[in-house]
Structure formats: C-alpha cells, structure tokens
Design a protein around this motif. Sequence first.
Motif, PDB file in Angstrom:
ATOM      1  N   GLU A 127      26.514  17.063  23.189  1.00  0.00           N
ATOM      2  CA  GLU A 127      26.627  18.463  22.772  1.00  0.00           C
ATOM      3  C   GLU A 127      26.829  19.378  23.970  1.00  0.00           C
ATOM      4  N   TRP A 128      26.024  19.186  25.001  1.00  0.00           N
ATOM      5  CA  TRP A 128      26.168  20.075  26.158  1.00  0.00           C
ATOM      6  C   TRP A 128      27.502  19.845  26.852  1.00  0.00           C
ATOM      7  N   LYS A 129      28.047  18.618  26.759  1.00  0.00           N
ATOM      8  CA  LYS A 129      29.350  18.360  27.366  1.00  0.00           C
ATOM      9  C   LYS A 129      30.444  19.181  26.680  1.00  0.00           C
ATOM     10  N   VAL A 130      30.356  19.284  25.354  1.00  0.00           N
ATOM     11  CA  VAL A 130      31.324  20.103  24.622  1.00  0.00           C
ATOM     12  C   VAL A 130      31.196  21.559  25.052  1.00  0.00           C
ATOM     13  N   HIS A 131      29.957  22.054  25.110  1.00  0.00           N
ATOM     14  CA  HIS A 131      29.743  23.441  25.514  1.00  0.00           C
ATOM     15  C   HIS A 131      30.251  23.682  26.939  1.00  0.00           C
ATOM     16  N   ALA A 132      29.920  22.759  27.834  1.00  0.00           N
ATOM     17  CA  ALA A 132      30.324  22.921  29.230  1.00  0.00           C
ATOM     18  C   ALA A 132      31.843  22.925  29.366  1.00  0.00           C
ATOM     19  N   ARG A 133      32.502  21.997  28.682  1.00  0.00           N
ATOM     20  CA  ARG A 133      33.958  21.902  28.765  1.00  0.00           C
ATOM     21  C   ARG A 133      34.626  23.132  28.151  1.00  0.00           C
ATOM     22  N   SER A 134      34.117  23.597  27.011  1.00  0.00           N
ATOM     23  CA  SER A 134      34.727  24.765  26.364  1.00  0.00           C
ATOM     24  C   SER A 134      34.568  26.010  27.231  1.00  0.00           C
ATOM     25  N   HIS A 135      33.415  26.157  27.862  1.00  0.00           N
ATOM     26  CA  HIS A 135      33.216  27.305  28.750  1.00  0.00           C
ATOM     27  C   HIS A 135      34.157  27.224  29.950  1.00  0.00           C
ATOM     28  N   LYS A 136      34.368  26.025  30.456  1.00  0.00           N
ATOM     29  CA  LYS A 136      35.275  25.869  31.595  1.00  0.00           C
ATOM     30  C   LYS A 136      36.705  26.235  31.203  1.00  0.00           C
ATOM     31  N   ILE A 137      37.138  25.767  30.023  1.00  0.00           N
ATOM     32  CA  ILE A 137      38.478  26.108  29.528  1.00  0.00           C
ATOM     33  C   ILE A 137      38.614  27.619  29.378  1.00  0.00           C
ATOM     34  N   HIS A 138      37.597  28.228  28.785  1.00  0.00           N
ATOM     35  CA  HIS A 138      37.645  29.671  28.548  1.00  0.00           C
ATOM     36  C   HIS A 138      37.636  30.452  29.857  1.00  0.00           C
ATOM     37  N   ASN A 139      36.791  30.046  30.787  1.00  0.00           N
ATOM     38  CA  ASN A 139      36.727  30.757  32.067  1.00  0.00           C
ATOM     39  C   ASN A 139      38.056  30.693  32.804  1.00  0.00           C
ATOM     40  N   GLU A 140      38.702  29.533  32.764  1.00  0.00           N
ATOM     41  CA  GLU A 140      40.004  29.394  33.421  1.00  0.00           C
ATOM     42  C   GLU A 140      41.036  30.304  32.760  1.00  0.00           C
ATOM     43  N   TRP A 141      41.000  30.375  31.433  1.00  0.00           N
ATOM     44  CA  TRP A 141      41.936  31.249  30.716  1.00  0.00           C
ATOM     45  C   TRP A 141      41.655  32.714  31.038  1.00  0.00           C
ATOM     46  N   MET A 142      40.385  33.091  31.044  1.00  0.00           N
ATOM     47  CA  MET A 142      40.013  34.474  31.345  1.00  0.00           C
ATOM     48  C   MET A 142      40.488  34.879  32.737  1.00  0.00           C
ATOM     49  N   ASN A 143      40.301  34.003  33.700  1.00  0.00           N
ATOM     50  CA  ASN A 143      40.694  34.323  35.070  1.00  0.00           C
ATOM     51  C   ASN A 143      42.191  34.568  35.196  1.00  0.00           C
ATOM     52  N   LYS A 144      42.978  33.926  34.328  1.00  0.00           N
ATOM     53  CA  LYS A 144      44.429  34.062  34.394  1.00  0.00           C
ATOM     54  C   LYS A 144      44.961  35.203  33.525  1.00  0.00           C
ATOM     55  N   ASN A 145      44.232  35.557  32.470  1.00  0.00           N
ATOM     56  CA  ASN A 145      44.807  36.447  31.464  1.00  0.00           C
ATOM     57  C   ASN A 145      44.095  37.777  31.250  1.00  0.00           C
ATOM     58  N   ILE A 146      42.821  37.849  31.530  1.00  0.00           N
ATOM     59  CA  ILE A 146      42.089  39.095  31.315  1.00  0.00           C
ATOM     60  C   ILE A 146      41.650  39.648  32.660  1.00  0.00           C
ATOM     61  N   PRO A 147      42.216  40.762  33.103  1.00  0.00           N
ATOM     62  CA  PRO A 147      41.837  41.307  34.408  1.00  0.00           C
ATOM     63  C   PRO A 147      40.388  41.756  34.419  1.00  0.00           C
ATOM     64  N   ALA A 148      39.724  41.488  35.522  1.00  0.00           N
ATOM     65  CA  ALA A 148      38.336  41.926  35.659  1.00  0.00           C
ATOM     66  C   ALA A 148      38.297  43.439  35.795  1.00  0.00           C
ATOM     67  N   PRO A 149      37.312  44.109  35.205  1.00  0.00           N
ATOM     68  CA  PRO A 149      37.216  45.562  35.341  1.00  0.00           C
ATOM     69  C   PRO A 149      36.964  45.957  36.784  1.00  0.00           C
ATOM     70  N   HIS A 150      37.555  47.069  37.197  1.00  0.00           N
ATOM     71  CA  HIS A 150      37.390  47.528  38.576  1.00  0.00           C
ATOM     72  C   HIS A 150      36.086  48.315  38.672  1.00  0.00           C
ATOM     73  N   THR A 151      35.050  47.641  39.049  1.00  0.00           N
ATOM     74  CA  THR A 151      33.746  48.275  39.190  1.00  0.00           C
ATOM     75  C   THR A 151      33.236  48.038  40.597  1.00  0.00           C
ATOM     76  N   ARG A 152      32.135  48.667  40.925  1.00  0.00           N
ATOM     77  CA  ARG A 152      31.549  48.477  42.249  1.00  0.00           C
ATOM     78  C   ARG A 152      31.145  47.030  42.469  1.00  0.00           C
ATOM     79  N   LEU A 153      30.863  46.322  41.379  1.00  0.00           N
ATOM     80  CA  LEU A 153      30.416  44.941  41.515  1.00  0.00           C
ATOM     81  C   LEU A 153      31.520  44.031  42.021  1.00  0.00           C
ATOM     82  N   ASN A 154      32.776  44.331  41.659  1.00  0.00           N
ATOM     83  CA  ASN A 154      33.849  43.451  42.114  1.00  0.00           C
ATOM     84  C   ASN A 154      34.821  44.158  43.047  1.00  0.00           C
ATOM     85  N   ALA A 155      34.445  45.328  43.545  1.00  0.00           N
ATOM     86  CA  ALA A 155      35.345  46.083  44.413  1.00  0.00           C
ATOM     87  C   ALA A 155      35.681  45.307  45.677  1.00  0.00           C
ATOM     88  N   PHE A 156      34.707  44.604  46.229  1.00  0.00           N
ATOM     89  CA  PHE A 156      34.963  43.855  47.451  1.00  0.00           C
ATOM     90  C   PHE A 156      35.974  42.739  47.209  1.00  0.00           C
TER      91      PHE A 156
END
Length: 260
Positions: A127-156
């Motif tokens: 079960e945790w393997k499915v969760h871990a793999r799905s989160h990894k797939i989603h994170n990779e997609w997010m990094n490529k397709n959804i821009p991170a908001p420009h906030t002080r946290l990621n300004a650097f």
Amino acid sequence: MPPSRQSKGKRRDPGIDIEALAQQKAKYFRIHAEETHFLASDPTARDKAIAKLYQNPEVKKGPFCANTLVGLDDDPDAFLRAVDEVFENPDRSIDQRVIRMHAAMSGLLVFNQHKIKKPLSNYKGLEWKVHARSHKIHNEWMNKNIPAPHTRLNAFALQGPVQKPLTPPPSRVAPTSTKPLTPNAVDGILSKAKRDDLLKMRFVLEGNIAEDRGVWEVESYCMKRSGDVVYNVLFEDVDEPIPHDEADMRLLLHDSLVAV
C-alpha cells in the motif's frame, strides 16, 4: 527469526499492479491540481460555481469522505466509472471545471479506500509503495507543469540554480546500525506514551530488491476527534509525507529495522 524478516516471499502478489494503481491515483491528483490552478485565476466565478454545485441534490451531503460518497449498498466501480465520464467531457466552462475538481477529489477518496486500502490490507508494504509512487509521479508532473507561486519562501530559488549539497541531509543518511523490532516493541512505539519519541526515531524498510528498501521517519502525527491517530511518514525518495493509520504503521514497522 525477527518479525521484520518473516514471510519475505509473500511481500509481493503477481496480481497487484503497483504502477497501474499509482498512475491512476496520480491522475486524480493531476486533474485536481489542474483545475485548482486554473480556477484560482477567478475566485469569484469559482466560488459561485462551487455554490451552484452544492445546490445540486445529486451531490451527496455529509462528511467529505469515501464512506459518504459510496455507501454500503453502492458500487465503487460504478462511482469511479462516473468520475471517468466527467473527465471525458470536453466542456471547460467554469462550472464544468468545478465539477472536474470535485470529481477528482471524490474519485481519489473512493479509489484510495476501495482500490488500494481494502484490497492491499493483507499485503505488507504494498500500500505504501502505491502511495509513494503516485506522489512521485505527481510531484514530477507538478514541477514541470504548475509554476510555483512567487513568495518569499521560494524567492531565493528564483534567483538562480542552487548547488546541490555533497551529502544528503542528516535525516536522509542511512543509519549505520539497526536492529529488528519485536511485536512488543511495535506496541510500545505506537503507544500514547511513546508517540513523541517516535518523531525522533529513524527506520530502514527491508526488501528483497533495492527498490523495496529505504530510510523513513515519522515527520508528525495528529489525533482525530474519533481518537484515531494519523502518522505522516516521510520516505527518503518521496518529497511529501504519506499519511498512515495505526494499521498501516504496524505493517510498515513489521517490515522495518530501527536505527540504534
């Protein structure tokens, strides 16, 4: 033989396609993220469409959970097919995007309950393997397709590439000494008196192949009003913690060694 080393040959079931389950779960994540991102550009229209959706008598009322969406007499497969039909609708009006967003989260809850949690309850570690793999797939997609908001946290991060550290953070370095966990030790770790101590502990998940192994730790935990405890587990190759209930934690600890 230590409990964490027992029944190694039963860890995998040839009828369970971890990748297919993870891809489907990641699909719900992706569609929800797409629509949430788009709808954020017009909060007024979004909120109006959400209010309209919840006026629909066909939208089930009650706590937003799998048991509300699919009752004891309902067919989860039929529910998930209906969710897929929503996704196949080419309409991209604001109203339909809100429906897609709602359907994605509803589908995710039902899929988690009826296609992952229940079917995999007897397969330790899967079960945790499915969760871990799905989160990894989603994170990779997010990094490529959804821009991170420009906030002080990621300004650097926006100023330029950051040199990677030569060594992993201390929490991700593999422990040099470990020991197996007895059933009594697992009971103690999950007891109310030891929960805060659990946050300071690190574990190594065992496995027959390298992909099955890895360092993990409990980042945090919370207690629901019902008294149930949810543990947020962070694995070394996953960016975000994955929620585990007590039964999940027992399975995970059963297959792990504790760092000493």
